[in-house]
Design a protein around this motif. Structure first.
Motif, PDB file in Angstrom:
ATOM      1  N   CYS A 173       0.866  -1.335  -0.003  1.00  0.00           N
ATOM      2  CA  CYS A 173       0.068   0.039  -0.082  1.00  0.00           C
ATOM      3  C   CYS A 173       0.915   1.166  -0.056  1.00  0.00           C
ATOM      4  O   CYS A 173       1.610   1.335   0.693  1.00  0.00           O
ATOM      5  CB  CYS A 173      -0.760   0.352   1.145  1.00  0.00           C
ATOM      6  N   ASN A 174       0.667   1.980  -1.076  1.00  0.00           N
ATOM      7  CA  ASN A 174       1.482   3.382  -1.129  1.00  0.00           C
ATOM      8  C   ASN A 174       0.910   4.462  -0.361  1.00  0.00           C
ATOM      9  O   ASN A 174      -0.139   4.957  -0.856  1.00  0.00           O
ATOM     10  CB  ASN A 174       1.858   3.596  -2.628  1.00  0.00           C
ATOM     11  N   ALA A 175       1.095   4.620   1.111  1.00  0.00           N
ATOM     12  CA  ALA A 175       0.494   5.595   1.632  1.00  0.00           C
ATOM     13  C   ALA A 175       1.453   6.838   2.033  1.00  0.00           C
ATOM     14  O   ALA A 175       1.492   7.369   2.876  1.00  0.00           O
ATOM     15  CB  ALA A 175      -0.019   5.112   3.013  1.00  0.00           C
ATOM     16  N   ASP A 176       2.375   7.011   0.992  1.00  0.00           N
ATOM     17  CA  ASP A 176       3.215   7.946   1.223  1.00  0.00           C
ATOM     18  C   ASP A 176       2.843   9.144   0.568  1.00  0.00           C
ATOM     19  O   ASP A 176       3.135   9.740  -0.428  1.00  0.00           O
ATOM     20  CB  ASP A 176       4.754   7.389   0.407  1.00  0.00           C
ATOM     21  N   GLU A 177       1.946   9.819   1.558  1.00  0.00           N
ATOM     22  CA  GLU A 177       1.295  11.073   1.021  1.00  0.00           C
ATOM     23  C   GLU A 177       1.777  12.274   1.067  1.00  0.00           C
ATOM     24  O   GLU A 177       1.841  12.848   1.702  1.00  0.00           O
ATOM     25  CB  GLU A 177      -0.037  11.234   1.805  1.00  0.00           C
ATOM     26  N   GLY A 178       2.524  12.558   0.142  1.00  0.00           N
ATOM     27  CA  GLY A 178       3.510  13.763  -0.151  1.00  0.00           C
ATOM     28  C   GLY A 178       3.031  14.938  -0.806  1.00  0.00           C
ATOM     29  O   GLY A 178       3.678  15.972  -0.620  1.00  0.00           O
ATOM     30  N   ASP A 179       1.928  14.815  -1.510  1.00  0.00           N
ATOM     31  CA  ASP A 179       1.366  16.134  -2.151  1.00  0.00           C
ATOM     32  C   ASP A 179       0.990  17.060  -1.409  1.00  0.00           C
ATOM     33  O   ASP A 179       0.093  16.746  -0.413  1.00  0.00           O
ATOM     34  CB  ASP A 179       0.429  15.591  -3.153  1.00  0.00           C
ATOM     35  N   SER A 180       1.290  18.245  -1.939  1.00  0.00           N
ATOM     36  CA  SER A 180       0.777  19.333  -1.059  1.00  0.00           C
ATOM     37  C   SER A 180      -0.914  19.414  -1.056  1.00  0.00           C
ATOM     38  O   SER A 180      -1.553  19.166  -2.078  1.00  0.00           O
ATOM     39  CB  SER A 180       1.188  20.749  -1.686  1.00  0.00           C
ATOM     40  N   GLY A 181      -1.277  19.865   0.063  1.00  0.00           N
ATOM     41  CA  GLY A 181      -2.908  19.730  -0.070  1.00  0.00           C
ATOM     42  C   GLY A 181      -3.848  18.474   0.002  1.00  0.00           C
ATOM     43  O   GLY A 181      -4.795  18.447  -0.324  1.00  0.00           O
ATOM     44  N   THR A 182      -3.167  17.303   0.144  1.00  0.00           N
ATOM     45  CA  THR A 182      -3.699  16.029   0.369  1.00  0.00           C
ATOM     46  C   THR A 182      -3.620  15.717   1.678  1.00  0.00           C
ATOM     47  O   THR A 182      -2.728  15.656   2.408  1.00  0.00           O
ATOM     48  CB  THR A 182      -2.980  15.162  -0.763  1.00  0.00           C
ATOM     49  N   PHE A 183      -4.798  14.715   2.054  1.00  0.00           N
ATOM     50  CA  PHE A 183      -4.905  14.128   3.230  1.00  0.00           C
ATOM     51  C   PHE A 183      -5.814  13.193   3.217  1.00  0.00           C
ATOM     52  O   PHE A 183      -6.111  12.622   4.366  1.00  0.00           O
ATOM     53  CB  PHE A 183      -5.380  15.167   4.312  1.00  0.00           C
ATOM     54  N   ALA A 184      -6.223  12.658   2.166  1.00  0.00           N
ATOM     55  CA  ALA A 184      -7.191  11.594   2.126  1.00  0.00           C
ATOM     56  C   ALA A 184      -6.693  10.238   2.749  1.00  0.00           C
ATOM     57  O   ALA A 184      -7.362   9.365   3.530  1.00  0.00           O
ATOM     58  CB  ALA A 184      -7.567  11.154   0.789  1.00  0.00           C
ATOM     59  N   ASP A 185      -5.391   9.793   2.338  1.00  0.00           N
ATOM     60  CA  ASP A 185      -4.555   8.536   2.968  1.00  0.00           C
ATOM     61  C   ASP A 185      -4.737   8.922   4.466  1.00  0.00           C
ATOM     62  O   ASP A 185      -4.938   7.911   5.261  1.00  0.00           O
ATOM     63  CB  ASP A 185      -3.318   8.557   2.541  1.00  0.00           C
ATOM     64  N   ARG A 186      -4.202   9.954   5.043  1.00  0.00           N
ATOM     65  CA  ARG A 186      -4.302   9.871   6.550  1.00  0.00           C
ATOM     66  C   ARG A 186      -5.570  10.040   7.081  1.00  0.00           C
ATOM     67  O   ARG A 186      -5.705   9.208   8.085  1.00  0.00           O
ATOM     68  CB  ARG A 186      -3.520  11.290   6.736  1.00  0.00           C
ATOM     69  N   LEU A 187      -6.646  10.434   6.408  1.00  0.00           N
ATOM     70  CA  LEU A 187      -7.887  10.507   7.067  1.00  0.00           C
ATOM     71  C   LEU A 187      -8.468   9.040   7.347  1.00  0.00           C
ATOM     72  O   LEU A 187      -8.917   8.602   8.063  1.00  0.00           O
ATOM     73  CB  LEU A 187      -8.808  11.514   6.279  1.00  0.00           C
ATOM     74  N   ILE A 188      -8.328   8.364   6.043  1.00  0.00           N
ATOM     75  CA  ILE A 188      -8.541   6.720   6.298  1.00  0.00           C
ATOM     76  C   ILE A 188      -7.884   5.866   7.064  1.00  0.00           C
ATOM     77  O   ILE A 188      -8.532   5.202   7.936  1.00  0.00           O
ATOM     78  CB  ILE A 188      -8.703   6.165   4.568  1.00  0.00           C
ATOM     79  N   MET A 189      -6.656   6.580   7.393  1.00  0.00           N
ATOM     80  CA  MET A 189      -5.691   5.493   8.212  1.00  0.00           C
ATOM     81  C   MET A 189      -6.075   6.017   9.649  1.00  0.00           C
ATOM     82  O   MET A 189      -5.857   5.136  10.560  1.00  0.00           O
ATOM     83  CB  MET A 189      -4.291   5.557   8.044  1.00  0.00           C
ATOM     84  N   GLU A 190      -6.575   7.142   9.944  1.00  0.00           N
ATOM     85  CA  GLU A 190      -6.798   7.544  11.104  1.00  0.00           C
ATOM     86  C   GLU A 190      -8.435   7.380  11.573  1.00  0.00           C
ATOM     87  O   GLU A 190      -8.747   7.154  12.977  1.00  0.00           O
ATOM     88  CB  GLU A 190      -6.523   9.098  11.366  1.00  0.00           C
ATOM     89  N   ALA A 191      -9.391   7.673  10.694  1.00  0.00           N
ATOM     90  CA  ALA A 191     -10.796   7.685  10.746  1.00  0.00           C
ATOM     91  C   ALA A 191     -11.112   6.141  10.644  1.00  0.00           C
ATOM     92  O   ALA A 191     -12.405   5.776  11.126  1.00  0.00           O
ATOM     93  CB  ALA A 191     -11.515   8.435   9.988  1.00  0.00           C
ATOM     94  N   ASP A 192     -10.782   5.346   9.734  1.00  0.00           N
ATOM     95  CA  ASP A 192     -11.153   4.150   9.337  1.00  0.00           C
ATOM     96  C   ASP A 192     -10.090   3.023   9.029  1.00  0.00           C
ATOM     97  O   ASP A 192     -10.339   2.358   7.611  1.00  0.00           O
ATOM     98  CB  ASP A 192     -12.365   4.366   8.313  1.00  0.00           C
ATOM     99  N   PRO A 193      -9.330   2.725   9.885  1.00  0.00           N
ATOM    100  CA  PRO A 193      -8.440   1.826   9.385  1.00  0.00           C
ATOM    101  C   PRO A 193      -8.341   0.450   9.047  1.00  0.00           C
ATOM    102  O   PRO A 193      -7.969   0.078   8.255  1.00  0.00           O
ATOM    103  CB  PRO A 193      -7.224   2.136  10.709  1.00  0.00           C
ATOM    104  N   PHE A 194      -9.623  -0.133   9.629  1.00  0.00           N
ATOM    105  CA  PHE A 194      -9.939  -1.308   9.441  1.00  0.00           C
ATOM    106  C   PHE A 194     -10.568  -1.429   7.766  1.00  0.00           C
ATOM    107  O   PHE A 194     -10.203  -2.606   7.167  1.00  0.00           O
ATOM    108  CB  PHE A 194     -11.207  -1.983  10.139  1.00  0.00           C
ATOM    109  N   CYS A 195     -10.941  -0.419   7.192  1.00  0.00           N
ATOM    110  CA  CYS A 195     -11.205  -0.302   5.790  1.00  0.00           C
ATOM    111  C   CYS A 195     -10.114  -0.773   4.924  1.00  0.00           C
ATOM    112  O   CYS A 195      -9.983  -1.624   3.990  1.00  0.00           O
ATOM    113  CB  CYS A 195     -11.980   0.907   5.603  1.00  0.00           C
ATOM    114  N   LEU A 196      -9.043  -0.153   5.234  1.00  0.00           N
ATOM    115  CA  LEU A 196      -7.745  -0.401   4.491  1.00  0.00           C
ATOM    116  C   LEU A 196      -7.027  -1.784   4.904  1.00  0.00           C
ATOM    117  O   LEU A 196      -6.600  -2.528   3.956  1.00  0.00           O
ATOM    118  CB  LEU A 196      -6.418   0.583   4.876  1.00  0.00           C
TER     119      LEU A 196
END
Length: 504
Positions: A173-196
């Protein structure tokens, strides 16, 4: 009385823990029976911390909240100065088509029973009743494409790995979210980690992989803790069977968002881009067949398996099927995550959903697709949010980030930043990226100074052609997008008073 206080990074940075402590204190002092739930964020970041209370009509919200707002929670809720009404009726949330992010903000992210009650693991259960070929066919039929930026069909990638012959295969899983203005990866990992976790387990079953890695950046310590805890809970509950998952941290190199550089980093090497072929699907991690998907691609899979490919494919337009978590950031009034089907226009996202700029000044430019994405002018706001429509305008959907700028922005400086960013983040393996970006920065400096503007603009254009077609990966290959779109859409910023005088 059930009160929900979010515990994701954004809310914590804004004092959510202090709010939770104040609620406990006030409840005890008033002898009130309060159940405090630390949920994940819903992604309405301009309202964070967004406190919610369960009522007979539904959950009502209050925000942005501070500890000073706590005492009024124990009085007339509708009279509270931060009262927002029913959370589900907030226009920013009500207008969304939430599939992948449907559970975010509803419960404690590490409550396994709550995840099941909200439909979790239904996709994995269906997958276990299907053959690997059937799972791959279902994902292919859904039209799901890579949500990390490349837009490659996910089902085709899975099928390639499934049919490859090897004693060991991997899911990365590429969760290396380095783009400016992006936070979808972080949100799913912090708010719904079982989904991943569920999505990766389905992928493992589909291709015959027994090991999985989530590669994320060290700048996401809270997401790392949440993911690690979720993996441990799922494994103890026997939900992963023989599929082993673990989280690995990167060191913050932007180039490690590129899949082959990511693989080198996972193997303990310096993150450098590999030449293709061979493709990672055949020779990937430790030289074994490897599925590399973005976080959101994998997180979309449980819904697809649970509800069926036709239901997912019913959203979107053209070859862009399903939904995309658009991340509104920068100088915007309503910053946050907005999940919607492809096809909405750029103008609707910025003006109607985002509410325009937070400064109140006119919008001048929007960068779509991260620091290597194109700048769109207001005259292009009728562009549908769609892979092909963006490509036709020399733009990128990328990871779904939109960064807004008002009319005070200097687009020549933004073009310079793109070249400088590439020079700073280049792994150095290929000459066009390593040298071209450095020369590009120097040349744009000359343009800004008014030195032989037309000649140097022609040189920048030539450099961009070399970068675009000669670089080994998207870092150098996509740098021309912001540079050339800034020159094309905002030419006046490259011909200021000094530049005009020099040109004459």
């Amino acid at each position: 009385m059930r009160i929900f206080v979010p515990q994701d990074s954004a809310a914590l940075a804004l004092g959510a823990d202090r709010i939770a402590q104040a609620i406990r204190r006030d409840a005890a002092a008033r002898d009130r029976d309060v159940t405090l739930v630390r949920n994940g964020s819903r992604g309405l970041f301009w309202l964070e911390p967004l406190v919610e209370i369960e009522t007979a009509e539904g959950r009502v919200g209050f925000g942005p909240f501070t500890p000073a707002d706590v005492p009024a929670l124990f009085g007339d809720l509708t009279a509270h100065p931060k009262y927002l009404g029913l959370v589900e009726e907030i226009p920013f949330l009500k207008k969304q088509q939430r599939l992948t992010f449907a559970r975010c903000g509803l419960a404690d992210p590490l409550d396994l029973d709550a995840y099941r009650a909200l439909g979790g693991f239904a996709g994995l259960e269906k997958a276990r009743a299907m053959s690997p070929a059937e799972i791959c066919a279902e994902v292919k039929a859904s039209g799901l494409r890579g949500r990390g930026g490349a837009g490659f069909p996910t089902g085709i990638k899975w099928e390639t790995v499934r049919t490859a012959s090897a004693e060991q295969k991997y899911i990365v899983c590429n969760a290396d979210e380095g783009d400016s203005g992006t936070f979808a990866d972080r949100l799913i990992m912090e708010a719904d980690p079982f989904c991943l976790v569920e999505g990766m387990a389905i992928a493992g079953r589909a291709v015959g992989a027994t090991r999985g890695y989530i590669y994320t950046r060290s700048e996401y310590p809270y997401a790392i803790r949440m993911m690690s805890a979720a993996i441990d809970l799922a494994a103890r509950a026997g939900l992963l069977e023989d599929f082993r998952l673990e989280v690995r941290e990167g060191a913050g190199a932007y180039v490690c968002g590129e899949e082959t550089a990511l693989l080198d980093s996972l193997e303990g090497k310096r993150g450098q881009v590999r030449a293709k072929p061979p493709i990672p699907a055949l020779i990937g991690l430790f030289s074994k067949p490897t599925v590399i998907n973005n976080t959101i691609s994998l997180a979309a899979v449980p819904w697809i398996l649970a509800e069926g490919a036709p239901a997912y494919a019913a959203f979107g337009m053209g070859r862009s099927r399903g939904t995309m978590p658009v991340q509104l950031a920068g100088n915007i009034k309503h910053g946050g995550l907005f999940e919607t089907a492809f096809g909405i226009t750029l103008g609707e996202l910025i003006d109607d959903i985002g509410g325009g700029t937070s400064s109140g000044r006119p919008v001048r430019a929007v960068q779509a697709g991260g620091p290597l994405g194109a700048y769109f002018a207001v005259s292009q706001f009728d562009t549908p949010y769609d892979y092909e429509a963006f490509a036709a305008k020399d733009g990128l959907v990328g990871h779904g980030g939109l960064v807004v700028f008002d009319d005070t922005v200097d687009m020549a400086q933004m073009a310079r930043f793109a070249m400088e960013f590439c020079a700073h983040e280049s792994c150095g393996k290929c000459t066009p990226c390593r040298i071209g970006s450095t020369r590009g920065t120097e040349t744009i400096d000359k343009i800004i100074a008014g030195d032989a503007v037309e000649r140097n603009l022609a040189l920048v254009t030539d450099l961009c052609e070399t970068l675009k077609f000669g670089s080994l990966c998207a870092l150098g290959g996509f740098t021309p997008y912001p540079v050339m779109s800034a020159i094309k859409n905002f030419p006046e910023d490259f011909r200021g008073p000094a530049a005009k005088l020099a040109a004459e």
